[in-house]
Design a protein around this motif. Structure first.
Motif, short mmCIF file in Angstrom:
data_model
loop_
_atom_site.label_atom_id
_atom_site.label_comp_id
_atom_site.label_asym_id
_atom_site.label_seq_id
_atom_site.Cartn_x
_atom_site.Cartn_y
_atom_site.Cartn_z
N ARG A 115 0.84 -1.21 0.00
CA ARG A 115 0.00 0.00 0.00
C ARG A 115 0.87 1.25 0.00
N ASP B 75 -6.13 -7.86 -7.80
CA ASP B 75 -4.71 -7.56 -8.03
C ASP B 75 -3.92 -8.82 -8.38
N ASP C 147 0.46 -11.26 8.18
CA ASP C 147 -0.83 -10.56 8.33
C ASP C 147 -1.72 -10.67 7.09
#
Ligand code: TYM
Length: 331
Positions: free
Chosen positions: A9, A133, A147
């Motif tokens: 991100r 994606d 995570d």
């Protein structure tokens, strides 16, 4: 040959968690596999950055990708929003993603808890965008930190649901990948489970941090009053600090402080001083490369355009085929 896809991100500087959880593996995988690594700027919109912040964060991540050793001649490096086919696949996947399963996602529940005033629809459908994606390039392997495990599980669900629904064997079911080893979770310096920049800036050391900043952060790392009996298990915050020693310091240094801990003679100040210096030795070459690259606007633009072109080619092919499978046909 397995296709590799992963993203980060664009919410500002990268930290050591990003490096050890993901980027280190990107660098290794680009040598052997067709790789697509991207800057997830659509994803970053869930926190509503200003246009200027959005742009500068994307640039920061691109610079740091390159500083870490990602090679635009070997891997396809691109900005997610340069490939709008991703947004189309996201829309299509959302038709078969159920609100119940999205609501059960741990990262969504966590966001509701931590940001109750901004529970937007894109947070709920974050896993479908992530799946888009990944499967837009028909990926097999996705190098990520621990995570992201559940998101990968959901990606497999969406991919196999599509295949079943249309009775095709089109999308592979991608797996979270760390060369056969457990996925990595780098802890925070604040005693927390995970190094993360969104929760607490003090938990994270950034690749761009100067030696002074690293020293300050490490000296502030959460510890306790020390053990009172020999050979006791370590509480989480202390376990975290020792995990850092294991990563950044020599085996001798680790053993030295571990022995002191077990004898109840540990002085955390000494440990932290040594740890800070060892992290600085690791980080300095990266920081220097970041400094050298960050103003080379021409080169950064060239890399982004080249990546966008290659990524779009692959994405456009998938979208053409998916449209055909779904039944969108010209009249
Ligand atoms: P993001 O941007 O939070 O993190 C990027 C990568 O860094 C890893 N990471 C960590 N690994 C170990 N320990 C830590 N403390 C730590 N913190 C972060 C993450 O596991 C991740 O691999 N949703 C993703 C971005 C994304 C993506 C994708 C990833 C969007 N689309 C498609 C893979 C494939 C995210 O927010 O990661």
């Amino acid at each position: 040959m397995d296709i590799v896809v992963s993203g980060i991100r664009s919410t500002g500087n990268l930290h050591l968690g990003n490096y050890f959880g993901a980027i280190r593996n990107f660098v290794k995988m680009q040598e052997e596999n067709p790789c697509y690594f991207f800057i997830a700027d659509y994803h970053s919109l869930t926190t509503h950055p200003t246009p200027a912040d959005l742009h500068s964060s994307v640039k920061t991540v691109l610079v740091e990708f390159l500083a870490c050793g990602l090679d635009p001649e070997k891997a396809t490096l691109y900005v997610q929003s340069d490939v709008p086919e991703v947004a189309e696949l996201y829309l299509l996947l959302n038709m078969n993603a159920y609100v119940g399963e999205l609501e059960r996602c741990t990262s969504f529940k966590e966001k509701i808890r931590t940001h109750p005033n901004n529970v937007n629809a894109a947070l709920l459908t974050y896993p479908t965008l992530m799946a888009a994606d990944i499967i837009i390039h028909k990926a097999h392997k996705v190098p990520v930190g621990k995570d992201q495990e559940q998101h990968l599980e959901m990606t497999r669900t969406f991919a196999s649901r599509f295949n079943r629904m249309y009775n095709v064997d089109y999308f592979p079911e991608p797996v979270a990948y760390n060369f056969g080893e457990d996925l990595v979770k780098i802890p925070g310096l604040d005693g927390g489970q995970k190094m993360s920049k969104s929760d607490n800036e003090n938990s994270a050391i950034f690749l761009a941090d100067s030696p002074e900043v690293i020293r300050k952060k490490v000296m502030k790392a959460v510890t306790d009053a020390g053990p009172t009996e020999p050979n006791q298990p370590k509480p989480l915050a202390i376990e975290n600090i020792f995990q850092f020693l294991k990563i950044f310091s020599s085996t001798d240094t680790y053993t030295h402080f571990n022995d002191l801990y077990n004898r109840c003679e540990i002085r955390y100040g000494d440990l932290k001083k040594q740890l800070a210096e060892d992290i600085i030795v690791f980080n300095n070459p990266l920081r220097e490369k970041i400094e050298a690259l960050k103003n080379d606007t021409d080169y950064l633009g060239k890399v982004a355009r080249m990546g966008a072109e290659k990524a779009r080619e692959s994405a456009a092919k998938t979208i053409r085929e998916v449209r055909e499978i779904i039944g969108f046909r010209s009249m």
